[in-house]
Design a protein around this motif. Structure first.
Motif: not given
Length: 524
Positions: A293-297, A467-476
């Motif tokens: 998750a830190d990488v996605r963030r 949850r989607i944004t805190s875990e950064a499942y994507l980058a809008p």
């Protein structure tokens, strides 16, 4: 601008039987209309055409963005699995025949029929069990499960057809799915007068259209849709007066045309979101960097969204922080946001064990300049991104086969102002579009469908988006601009849902002149 003006001058050489005096508005489409039947196409061109020639049971009001009855008169839920729709008595097809419950039942039975192969049949088969007439003008939809977006589905994903429209005893299996490809018998404010595939569609105001329609009776007598794939040619035609309305024109070109004074440039919201999907569950690369998750963030923090919008997309584009838009019901904006912060991005990468960065492929099939800008921003924090720019079909195959570890895509929600139009399909299912395996998100989005209560649905969407944004499942990244070039003779106002409604276009009436008078080209 020299070449544009030169071409425009050549185009004005011959008199043209259109414009306000001829009561005919010429519309330019960048892609051809392959079929007149909106049940067999999902292109934006057919969306625009469908609103002109077909009236669904419901529609989205352009001012309130609420779903309202159109061919329907009213509706009620008999229970959570039964929707009863009462029809208006004054709706007629373009051949003059009245629309009744028999036509509506035929239409939806056809969409459920395996022989139909209609564009959105799969969508209806998910939730619609059967449909029946319980009176001459009363229809009941029996659902397999509760569907909170049922009225939107009935508004956007189906066109009402006269009973027997696809029947053909001489065809295989007794039906012909192509029956309305070239000749259409719709119920909308315009009727098809002529159709030359790949070239033009001429529409004329349907004089039998009902006065009670929420759409109102159109002001413009005829629309001539021309297919002009090249935007520079479109622009030249607009300057010359040969085209009175076109859309999705590149911002630079639209600004150049507006400077000639021969057209108005209107930049409006599109309801299309551009975003990057990450392989958070490790479907593509098990235990890869993106499962952290830190990488996605960090990748989110590395993106300068403001620069992308202001320097590349421009027009009416806007930065977004969620995969849905504020105009959509349920799209909670009080969730985690990622400002541009390369320093924090590097710190998160180091904490995740990637202080020296890593290599990654970023797939895309559109907006190459935007994707290359994102890749350059990632490289600035040590992530060596390689852009794999391919055709749309190749990207679709890579996504379906889960070969793309990160990819840029977009989605326009079909102009539906509800987060249920994008979140469950793109982030809540078991399809290849969903590259996370978060049970909480999936459960929340399922709950958003199962309840008709707005408060409960809002809570479910908020839980999922948090949850989607805190875990950064994507980058809008951004909401696309929708650029229109419009003749000074035409009044046109674009709704916030991004769906063009040409039946609302009007000829601009001559107004007062002198100090303080409005410019004849000013937007209404």
């Amino acid at each position: 601008m020299v070449s544009l003006v030169a071409v425009a001058f050549a185009l004005t050489a011959a008199p043209r039987p259109y414009g306000r005096d001829a009561d005919t508005l010429v519309v330019a489409f960048p892609r051809e209309v392959r079929t007149l039947d909106g049940n067999y196409s999902n292109t934006r061109e057919n969306d625009i055409l469908g609103l002109l020639v077909d009236d669904a049971l419901f529609y989205i009001d352009p001012e309130t963005l609420r779903v309202e009855p159109l061919s329907a008169l009213s509706h009620r839920f008999v229970d959570d699995l039964t929707l009863e729709v009462e029809l208006r008595r004054d709706v007629t097809f373009h051949d003059g025949s009245p629309m009744t419950a028999a036509d509506v039942v035929y239409t939806y039975r056809w969409l459920l029929d395996e022989r139909s192969q209609a564009e959105f049949s799969t969508r209806f088969r998910r939730w619609l069990d059967r449909v029946e007439a319980v009176g001459p003008y009363t229809v009941r939809f029996h659902m397999k499960a509760a569907n909170a977006t049922v009225l939107y589905d009935l508004a956007m994903y189906s066109k009402i057809r006269r009973a027997g429209a696809y029947d053909d005893p001489s065809a295989a299996h007794g039906v012909n799915p192509d029956a309305l490809t070239r000749r259409l018998n719709g119920t909308g404010p315009y009727r098809v007068a002529s159709f030359q595939s790949g070239d033009t569609v001429r529409l004329e105001r349907y004089e039998g259209y009902r006065d009670s329609s929420p759409k109102g009776r159109p002001d413009i007598g005829a629309l001539l849709i021309r297919v002009i794939p090249d935007f520079s040619t479109q622009a030249a035609e607009v300057v010359a007066g040969g085209v009175g309305w076109t859309y999705n024109v590149p911002t630079d070109l639209a600004e150049d045309v507006a400077r000639t004074g021969q057209a108005n440039f209107v930049a409006a919201p599109s309801m299309r979101v551009g975003y990057i999907v990450f392989d958070a569950a490790g479907y593509v690369v098990p235990a890869g960097p993106l499962t952290n998750a830190d990488v996605r963030r960090a990748l989110n923090l590395a993106i300068d969204r403001d620069a992308i919008v202001s320097r590349l997309v421009r027009g009416g584009a806007r930065v977004v922080h969620t995969p849905c838009l504020p105009v959509q019901f349920g799209c909670d904006q009080t969730v985690t946001r990622y400002p541009h912060d390369p320093v924090q991005a590097r710190a998160l990468l180091a904490r995740a064990g990637y202080a020296d960065g890593f290599e990654i492929d970023l797939w895309a099939a559109r907006d190459k300049d935007v994707v290359e800008a994102v890749a350059a921003m990632w490289r600035q924090v040590g992530v060596r991104a390689r852009v794999r720019y391919v055709k749309a079909a190749a990207l679709g195959k890579a996504i379906e086969e889960r070969q793309a570890v990160a990819y840029f895509t977009s989605y326009g929600s079909f102009g539906i102002p509800d987060a249920g139009a994008i979140l469950p399909d793109r982030l809540g299912g078991d399809t290849a579009n969903t590259l996370h395996d978060d049970a909480l998100v999936k459960q929340a989005l399922q709950a958003s469908f199962a309840s008709y209560d707005p408060t409960q649905r809002q809570a479910a969407f908020s839980a999922a988006l948090t949850r989607i944004t805190s875990e950064a499942y994507l980058a809008p990244i951004f909401e696309y601009t929708q650029n229109f070039l419009i003749s000074p003779e035409v009044e046109y106002r674009q709704a916030a849902d991004g769906m063009p409604r040409l039946y609302l276009a009007r000829w601009r009436r001559p107004g007062p002149t002198g100090p303080g008078a409005a410019s004849p080209g000013a937007d209404r």
